[in-house]
Design an enzyme around this catalytic site. Structure first.
Site, PDB file in Angstrom:
ATOM      1  CG  HIS A   1      10.411  10.746  19.555  1.00 27.12           C
ATOM      2  ND1 HIS A   1       9.238  11.109  20.160  1.00 27.12           N
ATOM      3  CD2 HIS A   1      10.349  11.241  18.279  1.00 27.12           C
ATOM      4  CE1 HIS A   1       8.492  11.804  19.309  1.00 27.12           C
ATOM      5  NE2 HIS A   1       9.147  11.899  18.172  1.00 27.12           N
TER       6      HIS A   1
ATOM      7  CG  HIS B   1      11.891  15.726  16.319  1.00 28.52           C
ATOM      8  ND1 HIS B   1      10.894  16.649  16.516  1.00 28.52           N
ATOM      9  CD2 HIS B   1      11.256  14.537  16.125  1.00 28.52           C
ATOM     10  CE1 HIS B   1       9.712  16.056  16.452  1.00 28.52           C
ATOM     11  NE2 HIS B   1       9.909  14.768  16.215  1.00 28.52           N
ATOM     12  CD  GLU B   2      12.782  11.214  14.817  1.00 27.26           C
ATOM     13  OE1 GLU B   2      12.337  10.339  15.594  1.00 27.26           O
ATOM     14  OE2 GLU B   2      12.042  11.891  14.079  1.00 27.26           O
TER      15      GLU B   2
ATOM     16  CG  HIS C   1       9.077  10.292  26.217  1.00 25.59           C
ATOM     17  ND1 HIS C   1       7.971  10.677  25.495  1.00 25.59           N
ATOM     18  CD2 HIS C   1       8.621  10.112  27.481  1.00 25.59           C
ATOM     19  CE1 HIS C   1       6.921  10.732  26.279  1.00 25.59           C
ATOM     20  NE2 HIS C   1       7.281  10.391  27.499  1.00 25.59           N
TER      21      HIS C   1
END
Length: 686
Positions: free
Chosen positions: A537, A533-534, A540
């Site tokens: 980021h 999940h992290e 991104h």
């Protein structure tokens, strides 16, 4: 003028179930060995060993934090903020003296960047640095820069220089779409700060904004502190589950997975015991938010905060949540009855279901239903193996490779922070590192394997574009470290005036157990999902190639910012991805299982739910058939990751899905995730 900088993870996630692979007979924790090497790639090996401490370097140059020379000592924050404020004054004068045009937007972005480069870094250091002096200096820098920003957002002359640009139809038509959007976002910052008010009310708006910043910081810091209770008030036999200091037992979390009901009850009541100071801070924060929103012309703070998001307004959010609640009400009741029945079975003398019970008994139900024991899986998910898996996925999907390197002296705040860096054999070379997807030119930047613009940091490398940015991995537990998984933007990417691209710098912060001399850090399925999940980021931030740092990477509406991170959870839950890296840290056995969401875990904010809905649709449309599909990966980057906040979020979603989803589509996507096709997940990948 400053963007929200921290993007938080979902915290502790419920561990998903791991149904057994078809072909192994009964459901069970049975593992089949294959001829797999136990050797690790460099990135895997770097995360599977315990740091031996920094090499003794008595004469080498001491770098500042993140390679910033001034930050070799706490006093450097004062120098950095003074330099930033002087540069800001100069840029304001330049903006106000120039005729309106595209350069106006460039200077606005440079102004924002000069302040963000101090504020963003300080925002991380104030909560993560182990030394109080650094945290205090960073806190003061945040306050100083924050106050300056709020004053700029009510600077009439600065506002008029942008207004002249946007009021001229010919000038507006001459702007490319990204530049026009960024100009409109800067104008929006002025408007929600009360630029249209008279002088006295503008001053009141500045005071409210500054107070909100202070209260927000105080409240966030307050959430990180543990609670403690005198030892004699707790039964002695549960002391061993907590930290004991002197005459007190310290509770720093909910211990939601503890099998002892009394331990969970004690942790819940002590850790969440009302704190009068925190309550007062929160009440004042909410009151000031409401006052500010109404002062600048909104009916509520929610109406002000949701401008520019996918949802647009609180009415849409409520419609989304109510429809979702209606769809899930029957399932929720059945889940509650199932959990209640399990507690009755295991604890008939005390069978009433309490607030601290659901996470534990949900795990018991999953383990019983699928005959699984999470501890059996941990040896297959060493941190190094998971990092190797991310590297494999990013290489095949996006053409990106991760490498590891020892940080320079003074560059990091704790010795166990890892760096991801460019390979040594690249040396000094020129690579294409900027390609504005929507409208901009292709530019090149010369870079070294160890140095860029005076800053020695982490790096992420694309197979054809070269250096993309830098990631610092602060993954391990330590005293006074917040118990929160987060992504921090330290420096945003942007196209500089000299034609070079300013590469992004980020930190990923997790709270994993330390490796020992003989044992690497072993992750539970939930920890592994958090890591993916992290890293979503981080990608991104790395893959965005916006012209302006004001909209770089995760600087986009919150209900879109979580899409890339939640999409990574789908990759983490796919057996074809897991099969590429899940192997025993000692024996090298392979393991082909898929864990899937059986019950959707709750989220505190609607953004996580709406982002999950979008991520679900992207996964099913583009990656479910083949999670390593390079064409889909490139399309994902082109349509969603590359733009940061430089494009309307719904337009990015529409471009990826080739349709404009409705609220009903979002709800249906979330509900469908609760009915996974296990035949797909259980198929033999060999």
């Amino acid at each position: 003028m400053l963007c929200a900088r921290r993007v938080g993870g979902l915290g502790t996630r419920a561990a998903a179930a791991w149904p057994e692979r078809a072909g192994l007979g009964r459901l069970g924790a049975r593992i089949r060995a294959r001829g797999v090497s136990t050797s690790w790639s460099p990135v895997g090996a770097a995360f599977n060993v315990k740091p031996q401490g920094r090499r003794l370097d008595l004469f080498g140059e001491r770098r500042g934090l993140f390679g910033v020379p001034e930050l070799s000592a706490p006093e450097g924050f004062q120098i950095a903020q003074e330099n930033a404020l002087r540069k800001a004054d100069s840029l304001v004068a330049r903006v106000c003296s120039l005729p309106p045009g595209p350069r106006t937007v460039l200077l606005f972005d440079e102004l924002s960047d000069s302040l963000c480069r101090v504020a963003d870094l300080a925002d991380f250091v104030k909560i993560a640095h182990p030394e109080p002096a650094f945290r205090e200096a960073a806190e003061e820098a945040c306050r100083s820069i924050g106050t300056a920003v709020e004053k700029l957002n009510t600077n009439v002359e600065l506002y008029q220089s942008l207004q002249k640009l946007l009021a001229d139809p010919k000038l507006v038509d001459s702007l490319d779409p990204e530049t026009r959007r960024v100009a409109e976002l800067f104008m929006f910052d002025f408007e929600i700060s009360g630029i249209h008010l008279d002088k006295e009310k503008r001053r009141r708006a500045v005071d409210l904004n500054v107070r909100i910043l202070d209260l927000s910081s105080t409240f966030i810091m307050g959430t990180h502190f543990p609670n403690k209770i005198e030892k004699h008030l707790l039964p002695e036999h549960i002391h061993q589950n907590f930290v004991v200091t002197g005459n007190h037992v310290v509770v720093d979390g909910l211990h939601a997975e503890a099998p002892d009901d009394l331990v969970r009850e004690a942790a819940y009541k002590i850790f969440l015991y009302p704190n009068a100071g925190q309550l007062h801070c929160l009440e004042e924060l909410l009151s000031n938010r409401d006052l500010l929103a109404k002062l600048v012309g909104y009916s509520s703070y929610a109406h002000r905060a949701l401008q520019g998001t996918i949802a647009k307004n609180p009415e849409t959010v409520m419609q989304f949540l109510e429809k979702l609640s209606d769809k899930l009400s029957e399932r929720t009741l059945k889940d509650f009855e199932m959990i209640q029945g399990m507690k009755m079975k295991l604890n008939p003398q005390n069978s009433e279901l309490m607030p601290w019970d659901p996470p534990y008994y949900s795990g018991v139900i999953r383990a019983e239903r699928y005959n699984i024991e999470p501890s059996l899986y941990c040896p297959f998910f060493s941190l190094g193996a998971c990092m190797e898996g991310l590297n494999i996925l990013f290489t095949r999907l996006l053409g990106i490779t991760l490498f590891a390197e020892q940080p320079a002296r003074g560059e990091v705040w704790c010795e166990d922070v890892r760096k991801l860096v460019t390979p040594p054999d690249l040396g000094h070379c020129t690579k294409t590192v900027f390609s504005n997807i929507s409208c901009g030119p292709r530019l090149t930047e010369t870079y070294s394997a160890s140095h860029e613009s005076g800053l020695d940091r982490t790096a992420v490398v694309h197979e054809s574009e070269g250096l993309l940015g830098y990631i610092y991995c602060d993954f391990f537990q330590r005293a006074d470290k917040p118990h929160q998984d987060c992504h921090f933007t330290i420096r945003g990417g942007r196209l500089k005036e000299d034609g070079d691209y300013q590469l992004p710098v980020v930190v990923l912060m997790l709270n994993l157990p330390h490796p020992s001399r003989n044992l690497p850090t072993l992750l539970t399925p939930g920890m592994m999902e958090n890591l993916f999940h992290e890293m979503g980021h981080a990608m991104h931030s790395m893959l965005g190639r916006t012209r302006y740092q004001h909209v770089t990477g995760t600087r986009c509406p919150t209900d879109f910012a979580e899409v890339p991170s939640i999409l990574m959870e789908y990759f983490a839950n796919d057996y074809r991805v897991v099969n590429q890296f899940a192997r025993h840290y000692q024996t090298g056995q392979a393991w082909q299982l898929r864990f899937s969401h059986l019950v959707g875990y709750g989220a505190k904010y609607y953004s996580y739910l709406m982002s999950r809905a979008v991520a679900s649709m992207v996964w099913k449309e583009c990656f479910q058939r083949d999670p390593f599909n390079r064409a889909a990966g490139e399309r994902y980057r082109r349509e969603m990751l590359a733009h940061g906040g430089g494009k309307e979020p719904m337009l990015m979603v529409q471009g990826m899905l080739q349709k404009r989803p409705s609220i009903d589509d979002f709800v249906s996507a979330l509900v469908s995730d609760l009915d996974p096709d296990f035949e797909t997940f259980l198929m033999d990948s060999e």
